[in-house]
Motif scaffolding. Structure first.
Motif, PDB file in Angstrom:
ATOM      1  N   ASN A  80       0.835  -1.188   0.000  1.00  0.00           N
ATOM      2  CA  ASN A  80       0.000   0.000   0.000  1.00  0.00           C
ATOM      3  C   ASN A  80       0.877   1.248   0.000  1.00  0.00           C
ATOM      4  OD1 ASN A  80      -2.311   1.475   0.003  1.00  0.00           O
ATOM      5  ND2 ASN A  80      -3.058   0.758   1.982  1.00  0.00           N
ATOM      6  N   GLN A  81       0.442   2.290  -0.726  1.00  0.00           N
ATOM      7  CA  GLN A  81       1.205   3.526  -0.820  1.00  0.00           C
ATOM      8  C   GLN A  81       1.025   4.366   0.429  1.00  0.00           C
ATOM      9  OE1 GLN A  81       3.311   4.060  -3.518  1.00  0.00           O
ATOM     10  NE2 GLN A  81       2.670   1.944  -3.897  1.00  0.00           N
ATOM     11  N   LEU A  82       2.019   5.218   0.674  1.00  0.00           N
ATOM     12  CA  LEU A  82       2.026   6.029   1.893  1.00  0.00           C
ATOM     13  C   LEU A  82       0.771   6.883   2.025  1.00  0.00           C
ATOM     14  CD1 LEU A  82       3.370   7.218   4.393  1.00  0.00           C
ATOM     15  CD2 LEU A  82       4.643   8.779   2.894  1.00  0.00           C
ATOM     16  N   ASP A  83       0.352   7.485   0.930  1.00  0.00           N
ATOM     17  CA  ASP A  83      -0.777   8.413   0.997  1.00  0.00           C
ATOM     18  C   ASP A  83      -2.106   7.733   0.691  1.00  0.00           C
ATOM     19  OD1 ASP A  83      -0.304   7.883  -1.636  1.00  0.00           O
ATOM     20  OD2 ASP A  83      -0.375   9.967  -2.328  1.00  0.00           O
ATOM     21  N   SER A  84      -2.120   6.401   0.739  1.00  0.00           N
ATOM     22  CA  SER A  84      -3.334   5.678   0.386  1.00  0.00           C
ATOM     23  C   SER A  84      -3.835   4.882   1.587  1.00  0.00           C
ATOM     24  CB  SER A  84      -3.057   4.721  -0.782  1.00  0.00           C
ATOM     25  OG  SER A  84      -4.177   3.916  -1.062  1.00  0.00           O
ATOM     26  N   VAL A  85      -5.140   4.990   1.841  1.00  0.00           N
ATOM     27  CA  VAL A  85      -5.786   4.193   2.877  1.00  0.00           C
ATOM     28  C   VAL A  85      -6.884   3.374   2.218  1.00  0.00           C
ATOM     29  CG1 VAL A  85      -7.096   4.189   5.022  1.00  0.00           C
ATOM     30  CG2 VAL A  85      -5.321   5.908   4.659  1.00  0.00           C
ATOM     31  N   LYS A  86      -6.694   2.068   2.180  1.00  0.00           N
ATOM     32  CA  LYS A  86      -7.690   1.192   1.578  1.00  0.00           C
ATOM     33  C   LYS A  86      -8.614   0.682   2.678  1.00  0.00           C
ATOM     34  CE  LYS A  86      -5.595   1.385  -2.450  1.00  0.00           C
ATOM     35  NZ  LYS A  86      -6.178   2.092  -3.594  1.00  0.00           N
ATOM     36  N   LEU A  87      -9.886   1.057   2.592  1.00  0.00           N
ATOM     37  CA  LEU A  87     -10.849   0.606   3.582  1.00  0.00           C
ATOM     38  C   LEU A  87     -11.611  -0.582   3.028  1.00  0.00           C
ATOM     39  CD1 LEU A  87     -12.183   0.942   6.323  1.00  0.00           C
ATOM     40  CD2 LEU A  87     -13.806   2.534   5.274  1.00  0.00           C
ATOM     41  N   VAL A  88     -11.359  -1.743   3.582  1.00  0.00           N
ATOM     42  CA  VAL A  88     -12.030  -2.969   3.168  1.00  0.00           C
ATOM     43  C   VAL A  88     -13.210  -3.210   4.096  1.00  0.00           C
ATOM     44  CG1 VAL A  88     -11.767  -5.457   2.891  1.00  0.00           C
ATOM     45  CG2 VAL A  88      -9.882  -3.921   2.295  1.00  0.00           C
ATOM     46  N   ALA A  89     -14.387  -3.359   3.537  1.00  0.00           N
ATOM     47  CA  ALA A  89     -15.587  -3.578   4.351  1.00  0.00           C
ATOM     48  C   ALA A  89     -16.387  -4.725   3.762  1.00  0.00           C
ATOM     49  CB  ALA A  89     -16.431  -2.315   4.415  1.00  0.00           C
ATOM     50  N   MET A  90     -16.762  -5.667   4.605  1.00  0.00           N
ATOM     51  CA  MET A  90     -17.504  -6.838   4.144  1.00  0.00           C
ATOM     52  C   MET A  90     -18.350  -7.396   5.276  1.00  0.00           C
ATOM     53  SD  MET A  90     -14.339  -9.612   4.012  1.00  0.00           S
ATOM     54  CE  MET A  90     -13.154  -8.450   3.312  1.00  0.00           C
ATOM     55  N   THR A  91     -19.392  -8.115   4.899  1.00  0.00           N
ATOM     56  CA  THR A  91     -20.183  -8.854   5.876  1.00  0.00           C
ATOM     57  C   THR A  91     -19.768 -10.310   5.808  1.00  0.00           C
ATOM     58  OG1 THR A  91     -22.087  -7.379   5.694  1.00  0.00           O
ATOM     59  CG2 THR A  91     -22.497  -9.563   6.597  1.00  0.00           C
ATOM     60  N   LEU A  92     -19.375 -10.860   6.947  1.00  0.00           N
ATOM     61  CA  LEU A  92     -18.951 -12.255   7.033  1.00  0.00           C
ATOM     62  C   LEU A  92     -19.975 -13.045   7.831  1.00  0.00           C
ATOM     63  CD1 LEU A  92     -15.146 -11.745   7.812  1.00  0.00           C
ATOM     64  CD2 LEU A  92     -16.202 -12.189   5.583  1.00  0.00           C
ATOM     65  N   LYS A  93     -20.108 -14.303   7.462  1.00  0.00           N
ATOM     66  CA  LYS A  93     -21.076 -15.173   8.122  1.00  0.00           C
ATOM     67  C   LYS A  93     -20.354 -16.288   8.858  1.00  0.00           C
ATOM     68  CE  LYS A  93     -25.166 -18.015   7.060  1.00  0.00           C
ATOM     69  NZ  LYS A  93     -26.061 -18.471   5.963  1.00  0.00           N
ATOM     70  N   ASN A  94     -20.755 -16.507  10.097  1.00  0.00           N
ATOM     71  CA  ASN A  94     -20.191 -17.593  10.895  1.00  0.00           C
ATOM     72  C   ASN A  94     -20.888 -18.891  10.527  1.00  0.00           C
ATOM     73  OD1 ASN A  94     -19.631 -19.458  13.068  1.00  0.00           O
ATOM     74  ND2 ASN A  94     -18.909 -17.698  14.258  1.00  0.00           N
ATOM     75  N   ARG A  95     -20.116 -19.879  10.035  1.00  0.00           N
ATOM     76  CA  ARG A  95     -20.693 -21.149   9.600  1.00  0.00           C
ATOM     77  C   ARG A  95     -21.405 -21.888  10.728  1.00  0.00           C
ATOM     78  NH1 ARG A  95     -18.667 -23.592   4.815  1.00  0.00           N
ATOM     79  NH2 ARG A  95     -16.966 -22.438   3.795  1.00  0.00           N
ATOM     80  N   GLU A  96     -20.922 -21.686  11.950  1.00  0.00           N
ATOM     81  CA  GLU A  96     -21.428 -22.491  13.061  1.00  0.00           C
ATOM     82  C   GLU A  96     -22.777 -22.017  13.582  1.00  0.00           C
ATOM     83  OE1 GLU A  96     -18.390 -22.641  16.005  1.00  0.00           O
ATOM     84  OE2 GLU A  96     -17.083 -23.946  14.817  1.00  0.00           O
ATOM     85  N   ASN A  97     -23.006 -20.703  13.564  1.00  0.00           N
ATOM     86  CA  ASN A  97     -24.263 -20.199  14.128  1.00  0.00           C
ATOM     87  C   ASN A  97     -25.002 -19.232  13.205  1.00  0.00           C
ATOM     88  OD1 ASN A  97     -22.729 -17.857  14.294  1.00  0.00           O
ATOM     89  ND2 ASN A  97     -22.328 -18.087  16.484  1.00  0.00           N
ATOM     90  N   ASP A  98     -24.493 -19.071  11.968  1.00  0.00           N
ATOM     91  CA  ASP A  98     -25.104 -18.189  10.964  1.00  0.00           C
ATOM     92  C   ASP A  98     -25.130 -16.725  11.389  1.00  0.00           C
ATOM     93  OD1 ASP A  98     -25.563 -20.245   9.168  1.00  0.00           O
ATOM     94  OD2 ASP A  98     -27.564 -20.666   9.953  1.00  0.00           O
ATOM     95  N   ARG A  99     -24.373 -16.375  12.401  1.00  0.00           N
ATOM     96  CA  ARG A  99     -24.341 -14.986  12.844  1.00  0.00           C
ATOM     97  C   ARG A  99     -23.524 -14.153  11.855  1.00  0.00           C
ATOM     98  NH1 ARG A  99     -23.124 -12.875  19.006  1.00  0.00           N
ATOM     99  NH2 ARG A  99     -24.272 -10.920  18.811  1.00  0.00           N
ATOM    100  N   LEU A 100     -23.965 -12.935  11.628  1.00  0.00           N
ATOM    101  CA  LEU A 100     -23.314 -12.059  10.672  1.00  0.00           C
ATOM    102  C   LEU A 100     -22.511 -10.982  11.392  1.00  0.00           C
ATOM    103  CD1 LEU A 100     -26.248 -11.505   8.136  1.00  0.00           C
ATOM    104  CD2 LEU A 100     -24.381 -13.161   7.975  1.00  0.00           C
ATOM    105  N   VAL A 101     -21.383 -10.625  10.784  1.00  0.00           N
ATOM    106  CA  VAL A 101     -20.583  -9.529  11.302  1.00  0.00           C
ATOM    107  C   VAL A 101     -20.178  -8.652  10.129  1.00  0.00           C
ATOM    108  CG1 VAL A 101     -18.468 -10.919  11.189  1.00  0.00           C
ATOM    109  CG2 VAL A 101     -18.512  -8.857  12.589  1.00  0.00           C
TER     110      VAL A 101
END
Length: 287
Positions: free
Chosen positions: A67-88
């Motif tokens: 990543n470049q010094l002046d760059s901020v990459k914001l990664v955003a995603m919804t993940l699902k827990n396989r065990e309880n189907d809870r979302l984060v």
């Protein structure tokens, strides 16, 4: 969606410590089915171009673009827990390692990073065994001088020191000193709410596996000031240690490891239940 967790996790680390490689492997692992990661991708927010670029490099076993010094990459995603189907809903700002170095050398935070701190519920601090600047001990220098017979007479020490003195370069300060200061910056903010969950990730763990040590033991031996700081501030930082090999070996090695990409990932630590699941540190941070 009423039970949707909303978490922002910081990736913290000096240059060349494995943050972007970790993110590339994470993007691949939550999208594949060869290894059953507990967290899988449900939805991505924003442009996937950056993630696809670093993931492609990772898959082809070539260095991931930093990543470049002046760059901020914001990664955003919804993940699902396989065990309880809870979302984060997970947000991960990918800041350059140089930006963290400048926090130490310039003694200031950017307003953007401070805003990320305000939102963060935890962080992953990366250290790399081949990117550590160690302090020079006075007793070691003396021993070497005596062993070589190059001992300076006391009456000449002051004159010699004055003649050879060089300006102090803060950028060459020991790694553990810089890391402790990065953590003190975090804890000094008025909006900081302890305890702050912090996963210490030792990158390129494949280089250290023959030592038969735990990640915590390795950090204690190689970065004792950092370990002491964390031990003395348990009420401020809730810490766990991991060893992670995100790429499975050196990129300049030959031949390329004959493994499925998902099997190149290796994770060790006291709380690890799946050694190929790179989401293990994230699972702990979500609790």
């Amino acid at each position: 969606m009423s039970d949707l967790l909303d978490r922002q996790i910081l990736l913290i680390g000096l240059p060349n410590t494995g943050k972007t490689s970790f993110l590339a492997a994470l993007w691949f692992m939550v999208n594949q089915s060869t290894v059953k990661c507990r967290l899988t991708l449900e939805k991505l927010f924003g442009d996937s171009k950056y993630l696809n670029e670093i993931c492609e490099a990772w898959l082809e076993y070539r260095p991931v673009k930093r990543n470049q010094l002046d760059s901020v990459k914001l990664v955003a995603m919804t993940l699902k827990n396989r065990e309880n189907d809870r979302l984060v809903r997970l947000s991960i700002p990918d800041l350059s390692g140089e930006s963290f170095s400048l926090q130490w050398t310039n003694r200031q935070l950017t307003s953007g990073y401070d805003e990320q701190l305000r939102k963060a519920s935890g962080g992953i601090l990366f250290v790399h065994p081949e990117s550590i600047l160690k302090p020079t001990r006075i007793d070691t220098v003396t021993e070497l001088a005596m062993a070589s017979g190059d001992v300076v007479p006391l009456e000449n020490i002051e004159q010699t020191a004055t003649a050879e003195t060089k300006p102090w370069d803060s950028g060459k300060s020991p790694t553990q000193v810089q890391l402790v200061e990065l953590l003190q910056f975090i804890s000094s903010r008025v909006h900081f709410q302890p305890p702050f969950r912090l996963a210490i990730v030792v990158s390129a763990w494949d280089l250290l596996i023959d030592l038969s040590e735990t990640p915590e033991k390795w950090v204690s031996d190689q970065l004792p000031l950092l370990r002491q700081f964390l031990s003395c501030h348990k009420s401020i930082f809730d810490v766990v240690f991991y060893g992670v090999s995100a790429q499975g070996g050196r990129y300049d090695s030959s031949p390329i490891p004959q493994k499925l990409p998902a099997h190149r990932v290796s994770v060790v630590g006291d709380s690890v239940s799946n050694s190929h699941d790179i989401t293990e540190p994230i699972q702990w941070l979500m609790h």
